[in-house]
Design an enzyme around this catalytic site. Sequence first.
Site, PDB file in Angstrom:
ATOM      1  CB  CYS A  64      24.730  18.716  51.846  1.00  0.00           C
ATOM      2  SG  CYS A  64      25.202  17.621  53.199  1.00  0.00           S
ATOM      3  CE  LYS A 115      20.761  11.923  54.500  1.00  0.00           C
ATOM      4  NZ  LYS A 115      22.002  12.572  54.024  1.00  0.00           N
ATOM      5  CD  GLU A 163      16.448   4.465  47.092  1.00  0.00           C
ATOM      6  OE1 GLU A 163      17.561   4.091  46.672  1.00  0.00           O
ATOM      7  OE2 GLU A 163      15.958   5.583  46.817  1.00  0.00           O
ATOM      8  CB  CYS A 196      22.881  15.923  48.666  1.00  0.00           C
ATOM      9  SG  CYS A 196      22.280  16.133  50.358  1.00  0.00           S
ATOM     10  CE  LYS A 201      21.380  10.859  58.652  1.00  0.00           C
ATOM     11  NZ  LYS A 201      22.436  11.625  57.955  1.00  0.00           N
ATOM     12  CB  SER A 230      21.673  15.602  65.024  1.00  0.00           C
ATOM     13  OG  SER A 230      20.780  15.947  63.968  1.00  0.00           O
ATOM     14  NE  ARG A 269      19.967  18.806  52.051  1.00  0.00           N
ATOM     15  CZ  ARG A 269      20.760  19.058  53.071  1.00  0.00           C
ATOM     16  NH1 ARG A 269      20.619  18.366  54.194  1.00  0.00           N
ATOM     17  NH2 ARG A 269      21.685  19.998  53.013  1.00  0.00           N
TER      18      ARG A 269
END
Length: 317
Positions: free
Chosen positions: A115, A188, A226, A123, A241, A267, A210
Amino acid sequence: MRRLRGSAAVRSLVQETRLHKEQLVYPVFVIEGENIKNPVQSMPGIYQYSIDRLQEECCRIRESGIRNILIFGIPAHKDEMGSQAYDENGITQRAIRYLKAHDPDFLVIADVCLCEYTSHGHCGLVDGCHILNDETLPLLVKMSVSLAGAGADMIAPSDMMDGRVAAIRQGLDAAGFYETPILSYSAKYASGYYAPFRDAAHSAPGFGDRRSYQMDCANAKEALREMEADIEEGADILMVKPALAYLDVLKTASERFDYPLAVYNVSGEYAMVKAAAANGWIDEKRIVMENMLAMKRAGADIIITYHALDVAGWLDE
């Protein structure tokens, strides 16, 4: 119950959850150019560094006692194939060589995703508005082998393409990097908490979103599937995440899997704490340490966080 809460000494004696510097990973952004130290406006205290200024950040990290770095490269040139991601002289490869030459004791984890390198910001490769899963895998392998060759101690695929862990493991082994572990961004989520990162890494998608390859925020059982798939494909460490909104997923994973678990305190979570603290609405140190302990309590063995240097200082206190 209060007999064990009456003094700091007793509270410390019976404390169930403890945080250590060795469990923290600090993200670093490296950008093309010279004499650059760009503040990330949405992430106070975080900067983009050119390689010639990277030693400043290395000094801060070294002095804090943190030894684990997650590196993100920001190229000057982007194209549809993300070719700078797997260029032997790409920004991330050069930054890793610099880090290992100047601070060989740093454990350098290399993020693997296209990305930051693609002109469209997705991505994986695209066909119109469709993300091409299988066609992306060879490029992720090339990127992983290139980063390992540059000296990365660990490879961390964050792209969420199906089958990428198996492909990367096979590629690393074929290139002789048998001992290079894979830290997989296993669960994620397609989260709104990433916005400041996209500011820092210049990686916002040019169209759409995404959600067709990152996880639905409503799903927890899917995260376990996953993780199971990544274990079968050869992942060494699993990651959830973001962190704070998904502690239930992390806790369940810690009870289900006997594998090291990482969590990414992302972030947006960082920016919200910084903004509230700047306005005097919260005690930053107290809130951050409470968040760190929550992640540990939920089962995290590794915490990736932009607060790492501050947390290290507070632990020293």
